[in-house]
Design a protein around this motif. Structure first.
Motif, PDB file in Angstrom:
ATOM      1  N   UNK A  92       0.851  -1.189   0.000  1.00  0.00           N
ATOM      2  CA  UNK A  92       0.000   0.000   0.000  1.00  0.00           C
ATOM      3  C   UNK A  92       0.884   1.235   0.000  1.00  0.00           C
ATOM      4  N   UNK A  93       0.517   2.227  -0.834  1.00  0.00           N
ATOM      5  CA  UNK A  93       1.340   3.420  -0.952  1.00  0.00           C
ATOM      6  C   UNK A  93       0.566   4.711  -0.825  1.00  0.00           C
ATOM      7  N   UNK A  94       1.295   5.776  -0.565  1.00  0.00           N
ATOM      8  CA  UNK A  94       0.739   7.131  -0.517  1.00  0.00           C
ATOM      9  C   UNK A  94       0.529   7.602  -1.952  1.00  0.00           C
ATOM     10  N   UNK A  95      -0.518   7.068  -2.577  1.00  0.00           N
ATOM     11  CA  UNK A  95      -0.752   7.279  -4.001  1.00  0.00           C
ATOM     12  C   UNK A  95       0.054   6.276  -4.820  1.00  0.00           C
ATOM     13  N   UNK A  96      -0.340   6.127  -6.083  1.00  0.00           N
ATOM     14  CA  UNK A  96       0.399   5.219  -6.972  1.00  0.00           C
ATOM     15  C   UNK A  96       1.834   5.685  -7.163  1.00  0.00           C
ATOM     16  N   UNK A  97       2.062   6.998  -7.036  1.00  0.00           N
ATOM     17  CA  UNK A  97       3.420   7.523  -7.230  1.00  0.00           C
ATOM     18  C   UNK A  97       4.386   6.960  -6.195  1.00  0.00           C
ATOM     19  N   UNK A  98       3.931   6.794  -4.934  1.00  0.00           N
ATOM     20  CA  UNK A  98       4.847   6.208  -3.950  1.00  0.00           C
ATOM     21  C   UNK A  98       5.159   4.761  -4.298  1.00  0.00           C
ATOM     22  N   UNK A 140       2.091  -4.889 -10.765  1.00  0.00           N
ATOM     23  CA  UNK A 140       0.963  -4.069 -11.210  1.00  0.00           C
ATOM     24  C   UNK A 140       0.696  -2.983 -10.177  1.00  0.00           C
ATOM     25  N   UNK A 141       0.555  -1.751 -10.651  1.00  0.00           N
ATOM     26  CA  UNK A 141       0.257  -0.609  -9.787  1.00  0.00           C
ATOM     27  C   UNK A 141      -1.154  -0.119 -10.095  1.00  0.00           C
ATOM     28  N   UNK A 142      -1.909   0.171  -9.046  1.00  0.00           N
ATOM     29  CA  UNK A 142      -3.241   0.750  -9.221  1.00  0.00           C
ATOM     30  C   UNK A 142      -3.437   1.924  -8.258  1.00  0.00           C
ATOM     31  N   UNK A 143      -4.358   2.791  -8.616  1.00  0.00           N
ATOM     32  CA  UNK A 143      -4.652   3.992  -7.836  1.00  0.00           C
ATOM     33  C   UNK A 143      -6.078   3.926  -7.311  1.00  0.00           C
ATOM     34  N   UNK A 144      -6.257   4.333  -6.072  1.00  0.00           N
ATOM     35  CA  UNK A 144      -7.611   4.491  -5.527  1.00  0.00           C
ATOM     36  C   UNK A 144      -8.121   5.908  -5.729  1.00  0.00           C
ATOM     37  N   UNK A 145      -7.204   6.841  -5.939  1.00  0.00           N
ATOM     38  CA  UNK A 145      -7.563   8.256  -5.878  1.00  0.00           C
ATOM     39  C   UNK A 145      -8.363   8.734  -7.074  1.00  0.00           C
ATOM     40  N   UNK A 146      -8.182   8.135  -8.227  1.00  0.00           N
ATOM     41  CA  UNK A 146      -8.842   8.612  -9.448  1.00  0.00           C
ATOM     42  C   UNK A 146     -10.268   8.090  -9.553  1.00  0.00           C
ATOM     43  N   UNK A 155      -4.479  10.695  -1.257  1.00  0.00           N
ATOM     44  CA  UNK A 155      -3.353   9.920  -1.764  1.00  0.00           C
ATOM     45  C   UNK A 155      -3.396   8.470  -1.291  1.00  0.00           C
ATOM     46  N   UNK A 156      -3.779   7.575  -2.167  1.00  0.00           N
ATOM     47  CA  UNK A 156      -3.842   6.161  -1.833  1.00  0.00           C
ATOM     48  C   UNK A 156      -3.712   5.324  -3.096  1.00  0.00           C
ATOM     49  N   UNK A 157      -2.805   4.376  -3.062  1.00  0.00           N
ATOM     50  CA  UNK A 157      -2.621   3.455  -4.176  1.00  0.00           C
ATOM     51  C   UNK A 157      -2.017   2.170  -3.658  1.00  0.00           C
ATOM     52  N   UNK A 158      -1.802   1.216  -4.557  1.00  0.00           N
ATOM     53  CA  UNK A 158      -1.207  -0.042  -4.118  1.00  0.00           C
ATOM     54  C   UNK A 158      -0.519  -0.727  -5.288  1.00  0.00           C
TER      55      UNK A 158
END
Length: 371
Positions: free
Chosen positions: A83-89, A214-220, A228-231
């Motif tokens: 889990x990341x602080x957005x997909x960018x992290x 694989x990276x995905x974003x929750x924020x969009x 800011x949340x992604x994984x």
């Protein structure tokens, strides 16, 4: 006089737009950031309201509840999720954990791939998509690139053109990644906007491809970019390496509360979003083509288009900006030209306003030419 609005290399910078064109940031109709026009699910707003007092304690550094829900939602183990602080992290953690010396990009593509890789000291090698392929690269060109790099970023669907590579191409590239010992990072930040039956993804096949992340974003999709949340999903080995490099508490407690509520919000929100995006994207494309824009037929919640002559992306952004509408100037994307812009797909009322202003701007320009 025109000026660069994308001073940070991204869309969504309404503060810069306000300083450039006047007014307040809240005055702008922002078509430069690709966020769900429905806003967050009501369950998310309710959960945030109820969870406000959680700011008095540290968030869970292991993201356990959110990971458990993701694991159930995605059909992968918690050990395969970061889990990341957005997909960018997530992108940054991959680069930090794996330390690639040479990173491949397919242009035009999300600028953060190149920017982050350069920040971590990697050499960038790229291949370029072709206009006749809607700005996708040929599979053989990507395979040749994979032979030269340690890690490759690939958008699926890609930003800014919104096009997916077919499943057979993804499997082909995943097999090439195994053969060349290249890490293939698939950025699926916008895949949730595509109907489930039409999504092309390697997510169900990760067990076969240990070199794929694989990276995905929750924020969009869930319209929470300010939280800011992604994984990321991948082999337990890569996920463990990423976690070891992550700053403790980089994901805040409210973001985790929102993410958990997103995953509990049910299928109705997803269905309503996809239905509206599909309808409004078709309507915008039809209107843009009627205004002599050349449109790339993508599948995501944004549209890449080339402005009609004698306009440029900069002059169109300037003209619409003066009317408090912000669009993305894509002329700085490698592989695209001075006329390319990107429009987010918004709701019917906002799109009515965009098309009204766009028509009047074009009419004034043409009237000026005739006079």
């Amino acid at each position: 006089m025109t000026g660069n609005i994308e001073v940070f290399g991204h869309g969504g910078d309404v503060e810069t737009a306000a300083s450039r064109f006047g007014g307040h940031a809240a005055d702008f109709l922002d078509y430069s950031a690709n966020i769900n026009p429905l806003g967050p699910p009501k369950e998310v707003l309710e959960a945030l309201q109820q969870g406000l007092r959680s700011v008095l304690r540290y968030p869970d550094p292991g993201h356990r509840e959110f990971k458990a829900l993701l694991s159930e939602h995605l059909g992968v183990t918690q050990e395969q999720i970061s889990v990341g602080n957005g997909a960018a992290e997530s992108m940054a953690l991959i680069l930090l954990a794996l330390g690639p010396r040479k990173v491949g990009t397919v242009e035009p593509g999300f600028s953060e791939y190149r920017a982050l890789a350069q920040q971590f000291g990697a050499e960038i090698i790229h291949t370029t998509g072709r206009e006749e392929l809607n700005w996708q690269a040929r599979p053989e060109d990507i395979e040749q690139l994979m032979e030269k790099v340690d890690l490759l970023f690939l958008g699926q669907p890609n930003n800014p053109n919104g096009v997916q590579y077919p499943a057979e191409v993804l499997h082909r590239l995943a097999r090439k990644a195994e053969a060349t010992n290249t890490v293939l990072v698939m950025d699926e930040a916008f895949i949730d906007f595509i109907p489930a039956a039409q999504r092309q993804s390697l997510a169900p096949h990760l067990h076969k491809y240990p070199h794929v992340i694989i990276i995905r974003s929750m924020t969009k999709f869930y319209a929470i970019p300010g939280l800011r949340l992604g994984y990321a999903m991948g082999s337990a080995k890569y996920i463990r390496a990423m976690t070891e490099k992550q700053v403790t508490w980089s994901v805040n407690g409210l973001a985790l509360i929102a993410g958990e509520a997103c995953l509990r919000s049910g299928e109705r929100f997803e269905q309503d979003t996809i239905s509206q995006i599909t309808l409004e994207r078709t309507r915008l494309i039809t209107a843009l083509e009627a205004h002599r824009y050349s449109v790339t037929p993508g599948e995501a919640n944004f549209i890449l288009a080339c402005v009609p002559e004698p306009w440029t992306a900069a002059s169109m952004q300037e003209a619409l900006g003066r009317q408090r509408i912000l669009i993305r100037n894509c002329s700085m994307y490698p592989g695209l030209d001075a006329g390319h812009v990107r429009f987010a797909v918004k709701g019917a009322e906002a799109n009515d306003r965009l098309l009204e202003v766009l028509g009047s701007v074009l009419e004034r320009k043409e009237g000026g030419k005739r006079s």
